[in-house]
Design a protein around this motif. Sequence first.
Motif, PDB file in Angstrom:
ATOM      1  N   THR A   7      36.053  78.794-155.532  1.00 16.97           N
ATOM      2  CA  THR A   7      34.898  79.671-155.756  1.00 16.97           C
ATOM      3  C   THR A   7      33.598  79.045-155.285  1.00 16.97           C
ATOM      4  OG1 THR A   7      34.593  78.808-158.013  1.00 16.97           O
ATOM      5  CG2 THR A   7      36.003  80.766-157.740  1.00 16.97           C
ATOM      6  N   ALA A   8      33.697  77.917-154.572  1.00 15.86           N
ATOM      7  CA  ALA A   8      32.489  77.223-154.123  1.00 15.86           C
ATOM      8  C   ALA A   8      31.630  78.148-153.261  1.00 15.86           C
ATOM      9  CB  ALA A   8      32.877  75.969-153.343  1.00 15.86           C
ATOM     10  N   THR A   9      30.335  78.110-153.497  1.00 16.55           N
ATOM     11  CA  THR A   9      29.410  78.959-152.739  1.00 16.55           C
ATOM     12  C   THR A   9      28.643  78.183-151.675  1.00 16.55           C
ATOM     13  OG1 THR A   9      27.704  78.594-154.416  1.00 16.55           O
ATOM     14  CG2 THR A   9      29.113  80.542-154.669  1.00 16.55           C
ATOM     15  N   ALA A  10      28.794  76.860-151.660  1.00 12.34           N
ATOM     16  CA  ALA A  10      28.099  76.063-150.640  1.00 12.34           C
ATOM     17  C   ALA A  10      28.626  76.428-149.254  1.00 12.34           C
ATOM     18  CB  ALA A  10      28.322  74.576-150.911  1.00 12.34           C
ATOM     19  N   GLU A  11      27.742  76.386-148.259  1.00  8.81           N
ATOM     20  CA  GLU A  11      28.136  76.758-146.912  1.00  8.81           C
ATOM     21  C   GLU A  11      29.122  75.737-146.346  1.00  8.81           C
ATOM     22  OE1 GLU A  11      26.185  78.091-142.640  1.00  8.81           O
ATOM     23  OE2 GLU A  11      24.904  77.378-144.269  1.00  8.81           O
ATOM     24  N   ASP A  39      33.035  84.239-139.531  1.00  8.39           N
ATOM     25  CA  ASP A  39      31.875  84.491-140.386  1.00  8.39           C
ATOM     26  C   ASP A  39      32.210  84.277-141.856  1.00  8.39           C
ATOM     27  OD1 ASP A  39      30.289  85.118-138.204  1.00  8.39           O
ATOM     28  OD2 ASP A  39      30.900  87.218-138.237  1.00  8.39           O
ATOM     29  N   THR A  40      33.415  84.626-142.259  1.00  9.09           N
ATOM     30  CA  THR A  40      33.847  84.452-143.645  1.00  9.09           C
ATOM     31  C   THR A  40      35.184  83.727-143.686  1.00  9.09           C
ATOM     32  OG1 THR A  40      34.970  86.602-143.671  1.00  9.09           O
ATOM     33  CG2 THR A  40      32.664  86.548-144.399  1.00  9.09           C
ATOM     34  N   VAL A  41      35.351  82.873-144.677  1.00  7.86           N
ATOM     35  CA  VAL A  41      36.600  82.127-144.874  1.00  7.86           C
ATOM     36  C   VAL A  41      37.030  82.325-146.334  1.00  7.86           C
ATOM     37  CG1 VAL A  41      37.693  79.858-144.891  1.00  7.86           C
ATOM     38  CG2 VAL A  41      36.005  80.415-143.125  1.00  7.86           C
ATOM     39  N   ASP A  42      38.223  82.846-146.513  1.00  6.95           N
ATOM     40  CA  ASP A  42      38.771  83.027-147.854  1.00  6.95           C
ATOM     41  C   ASP A  42      39.344  81.700-148.330  1.00  6.95           C
ATOM     42  OD1 ASP A  42      40.019  83.730-150.198  1.00  6.95           O
ATOM     43  OD2 ASP A  42      41.078  85.467-149.381  1.00  6.95           O
ATOM     44  N   MET A  43      38.647  81.053-149.254  1.00  5.28           N
ATOM     45  CA  MET A  43      39.074  79.732-149.711  1.00  5.28           C
ATOM     46  C   MET A  43      40.451  79.759-150.368  1.00  5.28           C
ATOM     47  SD  MET A  43      36.743  77.600-148.791  1.00  5.28           S
ATOM     48  CE  MET A  43      36.931  76.151-149.822  1.00  5.28           C
TER      49      MET A  43
END
Length: 471
Positions: free
Chosen positions: A49-53, A78-82
């Motif tokens: 759930t980390a929000t850091a870029e 653009d987006t990566v599902d952790m």
Amino acid sequence: MDPLAPLDAAMMTAELLSDPLHTAALLILSPPEEAGPDFVDALYRDAVTATAELDRRFRRHPHIGVDTAGLWMWRHDDTVDMREHVRRTTLPPPADRKALWELVSSLHSEPLDRSRPMWMAYVIDGLTDGRFAFYIKVHHTVVDGVAGLKMIADALTTDPANRSVRSLFATTSPAAQPAAVPSARRPPSLVRASLTGVTSGVGLARRVALGGLAMTVGHFADGTAALPLDAPYTRFNGRLGRHRTFAGVDFPKSRIRALAHTADVTDNDVLMAVVAGVLREWLAARGELPADTLVAICPVTVRARDHVTDEDRQANLFGLQLCPLGTDLADPAERLTHVHRAMARAKRQVAQGGPAATMLLAAPSIAATVLPPIMPFAPRVRRGYNVSISHVPGPRSQLYWNGAILEEIYPVSTAINGQALNVTMCSYADRVTFGYVSGRRVIPDVGSLIPLTEQALAELETALGTTAEET
């Protein structure tokens, strides 16, 4: 999209023909004393759930196709599902080191998905004494071993009270962001660039020629250099198979340094000599020890350790050298002296010629080693080398991850067809770890290398007059 560096593009193409080229690290940690039963759960939850870029290296993947004119290019996500990249695994009891090695062997056998950023991480709990592990696997085009360990060291902290350690994958500075696309050059600039390229090419050809001459002299003078096809064929030069095997062991760094001090060699020379002793004993026990010495291919890094330059941000920054291991020598002390001379010559070669020249010099040996296993019927003739061995210097201080003590770092490196055994050592704080990676069909009993490592180290201590008790 940005083009891959030539070496990285070559790796991606080679992977299509051979085996996965990912590398990994295994961290073993102990929770802080005040940690509750949900400590590992919280670490995993924070990771997904980390929000850091994210660092740009972890949000791009390689792509080749008609739209890239057949060239390897980086496609940025653009987006990566952790949740697709960070997984959670619990080992059933009794979760000893053997069980952990078997799990890592299984995880390391799986290739990375090229359609998304090429990295995976696993939080592993259930180890004895409440310990847990963190296994992170990245493609070699993302980071090399030195850069990967520096990334880990930069993310963790030396402060055991710090509970706000950022994600290992988060960006660290503006320099880590994608560079701006350069504007078109004017004609004078293009002319200067062309002249510089021609001059660089002439200089590279000169360094290759001088390097080849030095290699030939070293081969015939004292056997400290290996020519193409110098290595005898061994089982390590065959096909790897799909399933990987891994085992690791660690020792106090003081034992290594005592030997280096007594013999007036480097720590790396001692580690190389220990591996040479392991391979000699393991092959001899199976009646497979060649009369000629085995040859190792060794990455020699030119990356700065204590500061980062623009050049250091490249994914791979090292030269390659061939090192005769002296496995034909029965005396451990004599073997250490031989390895010391061979590695000293290798380091001079990379320092004088640069990584590009040493890569070109090693190319015939690499081709003679990794291409034959691809053929349907590969003759068992001499090869360029037998095994890959490297030493990656890790953090010098004790590190913590949100209060958890990082106890051990094990390198889990790359093995491929023709180069079916990789041995990588890592120094961290006051310990040194050995990581052995091979294939199940090549070394089914990879765990047997662990007691042989202690045996080889003890034999060196006896030969040089140092003992474990004294160090």
